[in-house]
Structures are given as C-alpha cells and as structure tokens.
Design a protein around this motif. Sequence first.
Motif, PDB file in Angstrom:
ATOM      1  N   LEU A 292     -20.824  14.298 -15.532  1.00  0.00           N
ATOM      2  CA  LEU A 292     -20.317  14.321 -14.177  1.00  0.00           C
ATOM      3  C   LEU A 292     -18.882  15.180 -13.938  1.00  0.00           C
ATOM      4  O   LEU A 292     -18.799  15.457 -13.005  1.00  0.00           O
ATOM      5  CB  LEU A 292     -19.961  12.576 -13.736  1.00  0.00           C
ATOM      6  CG  LEU A 292     -21.160  11.998 -13.528  1.00  0.00           C
ATOM      7  CD1 LEU A 292     -20.726  10.282 -13.252  1.00  0.00           C
ATOM      8  CD2 LEU A 292     -21.848  12.245 -12.409  1.00  0.00           C
ATOM      9  N   SER A 293     -18.164  15.229 -15.176  1.00  0.00           N
ATOM     10  CA  SER A 293     -16.912  15.777 -14.882  1.00  0.00           C
ATOM     11  C   SER A 293     -17.124  17.420 -14.689  1.00  0.00           C
ATOM     12  O   SER A 293     -16.298  18.283 -14.388  1.00  0.00           O
ATOM     13  CB  SER A 293     -16.061  15.560 -16.235  1.00  0.00           C
ATOM     14  OG  SER A 293     -16.786  16.117 -17.279  1.00  0.00           O
ATOM     15  N   GLN A 294     -18.384  17.827 -14.998  1.00  0.00           N
ATOM     16  CA  GLN A 294     -19.030  19.247 -15.136  1.00  0.00           C
ATOM     17  C   GLN A 294     -19.342  19.858 -13.637  1.00  0.00           C
ATOM     18  O   GLN A 294     -19.737  20.914 -13.252  1.00  0.00           O
ATOM     19  CB  GLN A 294     -19.584  19.702 -15.989  1.00  0.00           C
ATOM     20  CG  GLN A 294     -19.043  19.441 -17.414  1.00  0.00           C
ATOM     21  CD  GLN A 294     -19.937  19.640 -18.641  1.00  0.00           C
ATOM     22  OE1 GLN A 294     -20.923  19.920 -18.321  1.00  0.00           O
ATOM     23  NE2 GLN A 294     -19.590  19.288 -19.869  1.00  0.00           N
ATOM     24  N   LEU A 295     -19.558  18.391 -12.713  1.00  0.00           N
ATOM     25  CA  LEU A 295     -20.203  18.913 -11.264  1.00  0.00           C
ATOM     26  C   LEU A 295     -19.248  19.707 -10.605  1.00  0.00           C
ATOM     27  O   LEU A 295     -17.969  19.604 -10.808  1.00  0.00           O
ATOM     28  CB  LEU A 295     -20.814  17.429 -10.721  1.00  0.00           C
ATOM     29  CG  LEU A 295     -21.823  16.842 -11.416  1.00  0.00           C
ATOM     30  CD1 LEU A 295     -22.329  15.577 -10.560  1.00  0.00           C
ATOM     31  CD2 LEU A 295     -23.161  17.720 -11.608  1.00  0.00           C
ATOM     32  N   PRO A 296     -19.762  20.462  -9.664  1.00  0.00           N
ATOM     33  CA  PRO A 296     -18.925  21.221  -8.951  1.00  0.00           C
ATOM     34  C   PRO A 296     -17.843  20.829  -7.945  1.00  0.00           C
ATOM     35  O   PRO A 296     -16.889  21.116  -7.637  1.00  0.00           O
ATOM     36  CB  PRO A 296     -19.737  22.247  -8.024  1.00  0.00           C
ATOM     37  CG  PRO A 296     -21.003  21.294  -8.220  1.00  0.00           C
ATOM     38  CD  PRO A 296     -21.139  20.592  -9.564  1.00  0.00           C
ATOM     39  N   HIS A 297     -18.069  19.484  -7.698  1.00  0.00           N
ATOM     40  CA  HIS A 297     -17.103  18.594  -6.819  1.00  0.00           C
ATOM     41  C   HIS A 297     -16.726  17.392  -7.774  1.00  0.00           C
ATOM     42  O   HIS A 297     -17.103  17.262  -8.862  1.00  0.00           O
ATOM     43  CB  HIS A 297     -17.889  17.911  -5.718  1.00  0.00           C
ATOM     44  CG  HIS A 297     -19.142  17.249  -5.724  1.00  0.00           C
ATOM     45  ND1 HIS A 297     -19.196  15.969  -6.153  1.00  0.00           N
ATOM     46  CD2 HIS A 297     -20.468  17.809  -5.603  1.00  0.00           C
ATOM     47  CE1 HIS A 297     -20.562  15.660  -6.332  1.00  0.00           C
ATOM     48  NE2 HIS A 297     -21.136  16.886  -5.922  1.00  0.00           N
ATOM     49  N   SER A 298     -15.856  16.745  -6.959  1.00  0.00           N
ATOM     50  CA  SER A 298     -14.961  15.682  -7.927  1.00  0.00           C
ATOM     51  C   SER A 298     -15.823  14.447  -8.220  1.00  0.00           C
ATOM     52  O   SER A 298     -15.508  13.267  -7.654  1.00  0.00           O
ATOM     53  CB  SER A 298     -13.755  15.179  -7.489  1.00  0.00           C
ATOM     54  OG  SER A 298     -13.961  14.976  -6.166  1.00  0.00           O
ATOM     55  N   PRO A 328     -11.843   9.229 -19.599  1.00  0.00           N
ATOM     56  CA  PRO A 328     -11.938  10.317 -18.482  1.00  0.00           C
ATOM     57  C   PRO A 328     -11.263  10.005 -17.396  1.00  0.00           C
ATOM     58  O   PRO A 328     -11.270  10.888 -16.399  1.00  0.00           O
ATOM     59  CB  PRO A 328     -13.471  10.598 -18.588  1.00  0.00           C
ATOM     60  CG  PRO A 328     -13.923   9.871 -19.653  1.00  0.00           C
ATOM     61  CD  PRO A 328     -13.284   8.773 -20.125  1.00  0.00           C
ATOM     62  N   GLY A 329     -10.682   8.999 -17.387  1.00  0.00           N
ATOM     63  CA  GLY A 329      -9.998   8.385 -15.960  1.00  0.00           C
ATOM     64  C   GLY A 329     -10.894   7.742 -15.174  1.00  0.00           C
ATOM     65  O   GLY A 329     -10.510   7.507 -14.033  1.00  0.00           O
ATOM     66  N   VAL A 330     -11.932   7.125 -15.539  1.00  0.00           N
ATOM     67  CA  VAL A 330     -12.960   6.344 -14.740  1.00  0.00           C
ATOM     68  C   VAL A 330     -12.426   4.843 -14.932  1.00  0.00           C
ATOM     69  O   VAL A 330     -12.430   4.257 -16.051  1.00  0.00           O
ATOM     70  CB  VAL A 330     -14.283   6.666 -15.265  1.00  0.00           C
ATOM     71  CG1 VAL A 330     -15.183   5.986 -14.411  1.00  0.00           C
ATOM     72  CG2 VAL A 330     -14.708   8.153 -15.064  1.00  0.00           C
ATOM     73  N   PRO A 331     -12.438   4.178 -13.711  1.00  0.00           N
ATOM     74  CA  PRO A 331     -12.128   2.635 -13.989  1.00  0.00           C
ATOM     75  C   PRO A 331     -13.463   1.947 -14.782  1.00  0.00           C
ATOM     76  O   PRO A 331     -14.734   2.147 -14.297  1.00  0.00           O
ATOM     77  CB  PRO A 331     -11.886   2.138 -12.620  1.00  0.00           C
ATOM     78  CG  PRO A 331     -12.554   3.307 -11.632  1.00  0.00           C
ATOM     79  CD  PRO A 331     -12.577   4.574 -12.609  1.00  0.00           C
ATOM     80  N   VAL A 332     -13.185   0.793 -15.392  1.00  0.00           N
ATOM     81  CA  VAL A 332     -14.413   0.240 -15.837  1.00  0.00           C
ATOM     82  C   VAL A 332     -14.231  -1.593 -15.281  1.00  0.00           C
ATOM     83  O   VAL A 332     -12.928  -1.997 -15.719  1.00  0.00           O
ATOM     84  CB  VAL A 332     -14.374   0.163 -17.326  1.00  0.00           C
ATOM     85  CG1 VAL A 332     -15.319  -0.609 -17.960  1.00  0.00           C
ATOM     86  CG2 VAL A 332     -14.460   1.725 -17.860  1.00  0.00           C
TER      87      VAL A 332
END
Length: 375
Positions: A292-298, A328-332
């Motif tokens: 997901l971090s490599q997709l063109p948008h956030s 990666p900065g994702v809430p859990v």
Amino acid sequence: MTQGGDWQQDLLHELADAQDSTPLPSSPDASGAIPGAPVQARTGAESSAESLPTAPPVPRPSHDPRVVAPAPESVPTIDPRLAIALGRPQHGDSIARRTSRSLRKLTASAGQEVAEQTRLAQEVQQPVTTGRIIAVTSIRGGVGKSTVSALLGRTFNHYRHDPVLTLEADAALGTLPVRMGAESVRWSCRDLAQILTPAMRLTDVTGYLVPVADGGWLLPAGQGRVGAPLDMRTYRTVTLALRRYFAVTVVDCETLPGEVARTAMDTAHARVVVAPMTAEGINGTRQVLDWLSQLPHSALATTVVALSANSPDTTLDATAAAAHLREPGVPVVVLPYDRHLAQGGPIHTAMLGQDTRTAAVRLAASAMQRAVRMR
C-alpha cells in the motif's frame, strides 16, 4: 435531489415520503446498541421490510432493453435444515466478567470510559459532503473479514443519522449476509448493475436491497451459490452509482491479491486490513502494508489494521504484534476474542462483549476519520 442543497437531507426526505405518512421511529432501545454513548435520531432505514418498496421493477438486460428478464427468486442465507442446529447465542462476556464490569461502573474510572465512548461516537458521526467507501479485506479467508465488515456496518448504522450500506464484494460463498442477520437474499451486485440509472431515487434503490434489523441496508454479492465471481467492472459500476445515495458504504472485499480486492483497496476512501493474531498473519499483513505504501496516492495514510484474536488461547504477544504493524505509521485496533462472534451465525449486538463493542467503535472512528480526510 435539489441542486446545491443538502444531499443528506434530500435523501432523508425521500425516505420519509416512502413511509406512507407514518411517523419516523424514535431513538432505538439502548439495549441493542453497540456502545452506550449518545445516539442521534434514526432514519426510516430501521423500519420493517414491509414499509420499504416490495415490488421493484423487473430488470432489463443491457443488451436488449425491450426484453424483460425474470426477477431472481429469494434464497435463504442458511438452509432451513441447518438453521435448527445454530443453537442459542451466547454472550461474548462470561457472567463473572459482566458482574465485574457492573461493579466497575460505580468507580471513578466509569466516567472516563463514558467520556472516551462519547469522543469516539462523535468521530463516527462526522458529517460528509459525498459518500465515503470503506473497504475491508485480508490476506486470506477465515480470519474474520466478514465479521469485521458486519461490526463496522452495524456501528455506522447505530451512530449515524444518514443512510448506510454494507456491500458484499466477495462472491466466494461469503458469509456477510448471515453475519448481518439477513434471513434471505434476492438481488445481487450483478443484478443491480444492470438496473441502476441516474434517475433512480433512494426509495427505488432500497427496493432491491436487504433491510438490516438494526437499521441500514445490505447488498449481497450473490445468492450463496458457487458461480462466476464478482468482476471488477460490476464492482465499479455498483459502487460509483450507490455513492450518491449512502453516506457510508462498508465493502466486504474478497481476499488479497484478488482483482476486485485490489481495485477496492485502490479506490476506497479508507481501508481496513484484518490480520489474524498469528505470526504468519502478522507477517503477511505487514507485506500488504508495504504494498500500500507503494501506491501512487497516500493509501497507507488512510489504512487501519484490525488485529483479530480468533482463539482464547493465543500465545502471541498482542502488544509486540501491534507494534510491528504500526511501524509504517498505521494505527492498529485489537479486536479481542469474543465468544459470541466465535459461535458464528447472526451477530446480535446486545450479546457482544463490552470490550468488543468498544473496539468496534474505535475501529469505525479511526476508519471514518481517514475516510473524511481523503478528498
């Protein structure tokens, strides 16, 4: 709908007109609520199925509009021969745990819990200018993806005053209709894709949907039979058309790396990745986050992980697992083991454990916050 007006109010007026001048119901009984924070007035979504359109027009095939296709037959979500084996639903919390929680309500910490629930409820109720889509997926089946989708759908239905849809985008004999408490299904995503037109009103659309007991609507991917999978074109057609009618759409996607799942994750306003509380589940989910971090948008900035415990005897350190996924900065959000959910069958919100209710609202609030952030 009026030009330049409040689209949500227009939809509510359409629902009110469809009730044959019957007054809207009052706020629901709190015993069926997911948590116990303030609740706004509900819409006609919670009315009985008889008050909704019962005879929608028969769809016409797109290749020849002059030919009328037969309407699909209603199919029970659970074979009647099996339904008798479901047994009595059990409460998510044991009697001892419920007694202990009742005693805690007399302490000072109870006020802090109520304040936290109120804050989360306000985040779930955030206003939206256009329909928001929240996609739920996982790296494999059987980890609670449909259960999480049902919990989110019920949470949004409970707290929001505008229309909410829970949509199944997993035709591989998905369990969402069962978890949402639907006794039967009729119209599918593929059927609706051939019918939808810009001229349709909300009350026209809801004639093809399954009304959910706790409010809101459900659109299944199929009728529970093995057949052709839901394709990407049908998914795009349905979700783009229905966004104008529903403030929030929770999509129960197929598992990754399926084509529809990747499309849903790429086009949604917020994403929820369900991870089982196992070492291999955590490792695979981390790989999804890296993708997901490599997709063109956030995409990563609008993603939440639901860490689900499907066994009461798990030995994995939940704190360490959550920390690995947060890197990666994702809430859990940790969804604890719940006896009622583990039992299978329809989810009865009043039977959920208190920690499960709180986690469901926290997950909905986190997803909604990110869905609103994405324009």
